[in-house]
Design a protein around this motif. Structure first.
Motif, PDB file in Angstrom:
ATOM      1  N   SER A   1       0.871  -1.168   0.000  1.00  8.94           N
ATOM      2  CA  SER A   1       0.000   0.000   0.000  1.00  8.94           C
ATOM      3  C   SER A   1       0.911   1.222   0.000  1.00  8.94           C
ATOM      4  CB  SER A   1      -0.889  -0.018   1.229  1.00  8.94           C
ATOM      5  OG  SER A   1      -1.771   1.082   1.228  1.00  8.94           O
ATOM      6  N   TYR A   2       0.553   2.235  -0.761  1.00  9.87           N
ATOM      7  CA  TYR A   2       1.423   3.403  -0.918  1.00  9.87           C
ATOM      8  C   TYR A   2       2.819   2.986  -1.403  1.00  9.87           C
ATOM      9  CZ  TYR A   2      -2.223   5.821   1.664  1.00  9.87           C
ATOM     10  OH  TYR A   2      -3.428   6.332   2.082  1.00  9.87           O
ATOM     11  N   ARG A   3       2.871   1.885  -2.144  1.00 12.20           N
ATOM     12  CA  ARG A   3       4.099   1.353  -2.758  1.00 12.20           C
ATOM     13  C   ARG A   3       5.106   0.786  -1.764  1.00 12.20           C
ATOM     14  NH1 ARG A   3       5.225   6.357  -6.697  1.00 12.20           N
ATOM     15  NH2 ARG A   3       3.081   6.667  -7.261  1.00 12.20           N
ATOM     16  N   ILE A   4       4.671   0.513  -0.545  1.00  9.64           N
ATOM     17  CA  ILE A   4       5.561  -0.065   0.470  1.00  9.64           C
ATOM     18  C   ILE A   4       4.841  -1.187   1.226  1.00  9.64           C
ATOM     19  CG2 ILE A   4       6.985   2.021   0.755  1.00  9.64           C
ATOM     20  CD1 ILE A   4       5.381   2.676   3.269  1.00  9.64           C
ATOM     21  N   PRO A   5       5.613  -2.068   1.889  1.00  8.79           N
ATOM     22  CA  PRO A   5       5.008  -3.140   2.681  1.00  8.79           C
ATOM     23  C   PRO A   5       4.111  -2.587   3.789  1.00  8.79           C
ATOM     24  CG  PRO A   5       7.310  -3.602   2.277  1.00  8.79           C
ATOM     25  CD  PRO A   5       7.071  -2.182   1.832  1.00  8.79           C
TER      26      PRO A   5
ATOM     27  N   GLY B   1      -7.819  -2.364   8.389  1.00  8.70           N
ATOM     28  CA  GLY B   1      -7.151  -1.126   8.799  1.00  8.70           C
ATOM     29  C   GLY B   1      -5.640  -1.297   8.874  1.00  8.70           C
ATOM     30  N   ALA B   2      -4.917  -0.303   8.419  1.00  9.38           N
ATOM     31  CA  ALA B   2      -3.455  -0.361   8.441  1.00  9.38           C
ATOM     32  C   ALA B   2      -2.941  -0.343   9.878  1.00  9.38           C
ATOM     33  CB  ALA B   2      -2.870   0.795   7.663  1.00  9.38           C
ATOM     34  N   VAL B   3      -2.016  -1.242  10.144  1.00 14.56           N
ATOM     35  CA  VAL B   3      -1.365  -1.312  11.453  1.00 14.56           C
ATOM     36  C   VAL B   3       0.021  -0.694  11.368  1.00 14.56           C
ATOM     37  CG1 VAL B   3      -0.422  -2.886  13.198  1.00 14.56           C
ATOM     38  CG2 VAL B   3      -2.635  -3.366  12.169  1.00 14.56           C
ATOM     39  N   LEU B   4       0.804  -1.122  10.385  1.00 13.31           N
ATOM     40  CA  LEU B   4       2.191  -0.679  10.300  1.00 13.31           C
ATOM     41  C   LEU B   4       2.684  -0.791   8.864  1.00 13.31           C
ATOM     42  CD1 LEU B   4       4.286   0.258  12.438  1.00 13.31           C
ATOM     43  CD2 LEU B   4       5.049  -2.099  12.584  1.00 13.31           C
ATOM     44  N   TYR B   5       3.517   0.150   8.477  1.00 14.11           N
ATOM     45  CA  TYR B   5       4.186   0.156   7.180  1.00 14.11           C
ATOM     46  C   TYR B   5       5.687   0.157   7.447  1.00 14.11           C
ATOM     47  CZ  TYR B   5      -0.201   2.455   5.619  1.00 14.11           C
ATOM     48  OH  TYR B   5      -1.507   2.788   5.355  1.00 14.11           O
TER      49      TYR B   5
END
Length: 131
Positions: A43-47, A54-58
């Motif tokens: 997502s957003y071109r990164i892991p 829901g996003a937890v961590l990138y």
């Protein structure tokens, strides 16, 4: 121009310089161990690691460092002492590539973010539905 349309975290890590691949692999395995139920996506071109959508961590690799996102004010306050030696700016924690990966710290950050995400989901689910 560098490739940016990654289909998987494996592909993302493989695109990084050889010296960085092992570091990012360790970051990845640490997050996966800490949040075993998370979906691993790009997502957003990164892991990215997501729970219940829901996003937890990138995380992302850079020339001199790798970063974890997002670093909420609550997270930064909770880990103030442990993060003192790292650059924390605008929701980003930067870890130098030249230092050992702080596995225990990353594990604790991932668990903290998973709890934040669960709390947000719980609050959203219990919020009154408006018309």
């Amino acid at each position: 121009m560098a490739k940016t349309d990654f289909k998987s975290v494996d592909e993302y890590i493989a695109s990084q310089p050889d010296a960085v691949q092992g570091i990012l692999g360790l970051v990845r395995s640490t997050i996966r161990k800490a949040v075993p139920g998370a979906d691993e996506v790009i997502s957003y071109r990164i892991p990215t690691y997501k729970l219940r959508g829901g996003a937890v961590l990138y995380f992302a690799g850079w020339r001199q460092h790798y970063s974890l996102y997002p670093a909420s004010e609550h997270l930064v306050a909770a880990f103030k002492d442990e993060l003192a030696s790292y650059k924390v700016h605008k929701g980003t924690i930067r870890f130098p590539l030249s230092e050992p990966v702080p596995v225990k710290l990353i594990e604790r950050i991932a668990k903290f973010r998973a709890k934040e995400a669960a709390d947000r989901a719980k609050a959203k689910a219990s919020a009154p539905k408006g018309r």
